[in-house]
Write a protein that holds these residues in place. Structure first.
Motif, PDB file in Angstrom:
ATOM      1  N   MET A   1       0.852  -1.158   0.000  1.00  0.00           N
ATOM      2  CA  MET A   1       0.000   0.000   0.000  1.00  0.00           C
ATOM      3  C   MET A   1       0.906   1.232   0.000  1.00  0.00           C
ATOM      4  O   MET A   1       1.861   1.308   0.741  1.00  0.00           O
ATOM      5  CB  MET A   1      -0.894  -0.058   1.245  1.00  0.00           C
ATOM      6  CG  MET A   1      -1.873   1.041   1.309  1.00  0.00           C
ATOM      7  SD  MET A   1      -3.014   0.987   2.729  1.00  0.00           S
ATOM      8  CE  MET A   1      -3.139  -0.681   3.220  1.00  0.00           C
ATOM      9  N   GLU A   6      -2.233   5.132   2.542  1.00  0.00           N
ATOM     10  CA  GLU A   6      -2.225   4.954   3.995  1.00  0.00           C
ATOM     11  C   GLU A   6      -2.587   6.249   4.705  1.00  0.00           C
ATOM     12  O   GLU A   6      -3.284   6.228   5.713  1.00  0.00           O
ATOM     13  CB  GLU A   6      -0.860   4.462   4.466  1.00  0.00           C
ATOM     14  CG  GLU A   6      -0.631   2.995   4.210  1.00  0.00           C
ATOM     15  CD  GLU A   6       0.699   2.515   4.742  1.00  0.00           C
ATOM     16  OE1 GLU A   6       1.318   3.204   5.577  1.00  0.00           O
ATOM     17  OE2 GLU A   6       1.129   1.436   4.311  1.00  0.00           O
ATOM     18  N   SER A 122      -5.356  -3.178  12.631  1.00  0.00           N
ATOM     19  CA  SER A 122      -4.942  -2.207  11.627  1.00  0.00           C
ATOM     20  C   SER A 122      -6.061  -2.011  10.614  1.00  0.00           C
ATOM     21  O   SER A 122      -6.879  -2.897  10.394  1.00  0.00           O
ATOM     22  CB  SER A 122      -3.674  -2.668  10.908  1.00  0.00           C
ATOM     23  OG  SER A 122      -3.918  -3.862  10.183  1.00  0.00           O
ATOM     24  N   ASP A 124      -6.706  -1.744   6.837  1.00  0.00           N
ATOM     25  CA  ASP A 124      -5.971  -2.184   5.656  1.00  0.00           C
ATOM     26  C   ASP A 124      -6.397  -1.508   4.364  1.00  0.00           C
ATOM     27  O   ASP A 124      -5.589  -1.344   3.453  1.00  0.00           O
ATOM     28  CB  ASP A 124      -6.121  -3.699   5.470  1.00  0.00           C
ATOM     29  CG  ASP A 124      -5.530  -4.472   6.633  1.00  0.00           C
ATOM     30  OD1 ASP A 124      -4.622  -3.957   7.307  1.00  0.00           O
ATOM     31  OD2 ASP A 124      -5.999  -5.600   6.879  1.00  0.00           O
ATOM     32  N   ALA A 125      -7.671  -1.176   4.270  1.00  0.00           N
ATOM     33  CA  ALA A 125      -8.161  -0.642   2.995  1.00  0.00           C
ATOM     34  C   ALA A 125      -9.510   0.036   3.179  1.00  0.00           C
ATOM     35  O   ALA A 125     -10.205  -0.186   4.160  1.00  0.00           O
ATOM     36  CB  ALA A 125      -8.304  -1.770   1.970  1.00  0.00           C
ATOM     37  N   HIS A 135     -14.393   0.232   5.787  1.00  0.00           N
ATOM     38  CA  HIS A 135     -12.966   0.039   5.984  1.00  0.00           C
ATOM     39  C   HIS A 135     -12.700  -1.406   6.372  1.00  0.00           C
ATOM     40  O   HIS A 135     -13.402  -1.960   7.221  1.00  0.00           O
ATOM     41  CB  HIS A 135     -12.441   0.984   7.065  1.00  0.00           C
ATOM     42  CG  HIS A 135     -12.481   2.411   6.617  1.00  0.00           C
ATOM     43  ND1 HIS A 135     -13.556   3.230   6.885  1.00  0.00           N
ATOM     44  CD2 HIS A 135     -11.606   3.139   5.894  1.00  0.00           C
ATOM     45  CE1 HIS A 135     -13.332   4.412   6.350  1.00  0.00           C
ATOM     46  NE2 HIS A 135     -12.163   4.386   5.740  1.00  0.00           N
ATOM     47  N   LYS A 136     -11.722  -1.998   5.736  1.00  0.00           N
ATOM     48  CA  LYS A 136     -11.340  -3.375   6.024  1.00  0.00           C
ATOM     49  C   LYS A 136     -10.279  -3.349   7.118  1.00  0.00           C
ATOM     50  O   LYS A 136      -9.263  -2.677   6.987  1.00  0.00           O
ATOM     51  CB  LYS A 136     -10.800  -4.049   4.763  1.00  0.00           C
ATOM     52  CG  LYS A 136     -10.453  -5.493   4.968  1.00  0.00           C
ATOM     53  CD  LYS A 136     -10.000  -6.131   3.677  1.00  0.00           C
ATOM     54  CE  LYS A 136      -9.617  -7.571   3.925  1.00  0.00           C
ATOM     55  NZ  LYS A 136      -9.054  -8.179   2.738  1.00  0.00           N
ATOM     56  N   LEU A 137     -10.538  -4.078   8.197  1.00  0.00           N
ATOM     57  CA  LEU A 137      -9.619  -4.145   9.328  1.00  0.00           C
ATOM     58  C   LEU A 137      -9.049  -5.543   9.463  1.00  0.00           C
ATOM     59  O   LEU A 137      -9.732  -6.527   9.178  1.00  0.00           O
ATOM     60  CB  LEU A 137     -10.337  -3.805  10.636  1.00  0.00           C
ATOM     61  CG  LEU A 137     -10.562  -2.339  10.961  1.00  0.00           C
ATOM     62  CD1 LEU A 137     -11.541  -1.696  10.040  1.00  0.00           C
ATOM     63  CD2 LEU A 137     -11.001  -2.193  12.393  1.00  0.00           C
ATOM     64  N   SER A 138      -7.820  -5.637   9.912  1.00  0.00           N
ATOM     65  CA  SER A 138      -7.214  -6.895  10.322  1.00  0.00           C
ATOM     66  C   SER A 138      -7.031  -6.806  11.824  1.00  0.00           C
ATOM     67  O   SER A 138      -6.494  -5.818  12.324  1.00  0.00           O
ATOM     68  CB  SER A 138      -5.855  -7.108   9.662  1.00  0.00           C
ATOM     69  OG  SER A 138      -6.010  -7.314   8.283  1.00  0.00           O
ATOM     70  N   SER A 148     -10.134 -10.868   9.558  1.00  0.00           N
ATOM     71  CA  SER A 148     -10.403  -9.588   8.890  1.00  0.00           C
ATOM     72  C   SER A 148     -11.865  -9.256   9.102  1.00  0.00           C
ATOM     73  O   SER A 148     -12.717 -10.130   9.106  1.00  0.00           O
ATOM     74  CB  SER A 148     -10.113  -9.686   7.402  1.00  0.00           C
ATOM     75  OG  SER A 148      -8.742  -9.850   7.177  1.00  0.00           O
TER      76      SER A 148
END
Length: 149
Positions: A1, A6, A122, A124-125, A135-138, A148
């Motif tokens: 990324m 970011e 975090s 991620d995207a 929002h995609k989180l891990s 995820s």
């Protein structure tokens, strides 16, 4: 990324704060000491469906019943011990790692809105889902389970 992408992503705390506001706020959720829900259980790979009901109580108790007609699973967690009654009617204790995972994952009140319950998290995207930005989180639990959201 890239650094530029970011820089456009919010922090995990910002995502959770926005979510908390959208679902009524942490103060409202902190008053909740338990609940129940009912729905449909679809086990698509087996071509089966039925009903489920789940009951929770503070601080980390749960009982869930899945009724597929020809088979019924009844499982629970009393805050320390997890158990399951399988389709043949025999009760058994859950394996220790499953009990530990349940103990960590069951939250009452506003606990599910607390980012500090994770060992690592975090953003991620940024994605579109059904026309809505998300929002995609891990996340990694304190037991080391990664997923995820």
């Amino acid at each position: 990324m890239s650094a530029r992408v970011e820089a456009q992503l919010p922090t995990v705390q910002q995502v959770y704060d926005k979510f908390a506001t959208a679902v009524g706020g942490r103060v409202a959720w902190s008053k909740l000491q338990g609940g129940s829900d009912k729905g449909t259980a679809d086990i698509t790979f087996a071509g089966m469906s039925g009903s489920y009901e789940r009951h929770t109580s503070a601080p980390n108790k749960m009982r869930m019943i899945i009724d597929l007609g020809m088979a019924k699973v009844d499982q629970g967690f009393d805050g320390t011990i997890g158990w399951a009654v399988q389709p043949m009617g025999q009760a058994s204790r859950m394996p220790p790692e499953q009990e530990e995972s349940l103990g960590e994952s069951l939250e009452s009140g506003a606990g599910f809105l607390d980012v500090s319950r994770f060992a690592k998290a975090s953003v991620d995207a940024k994605e579109m889902f059904d026309g809505v930005e998300r929002h995609k989180l891990s996340i990694t639990s304190k037991l080391g389970e990664a997923r995820s959201e």
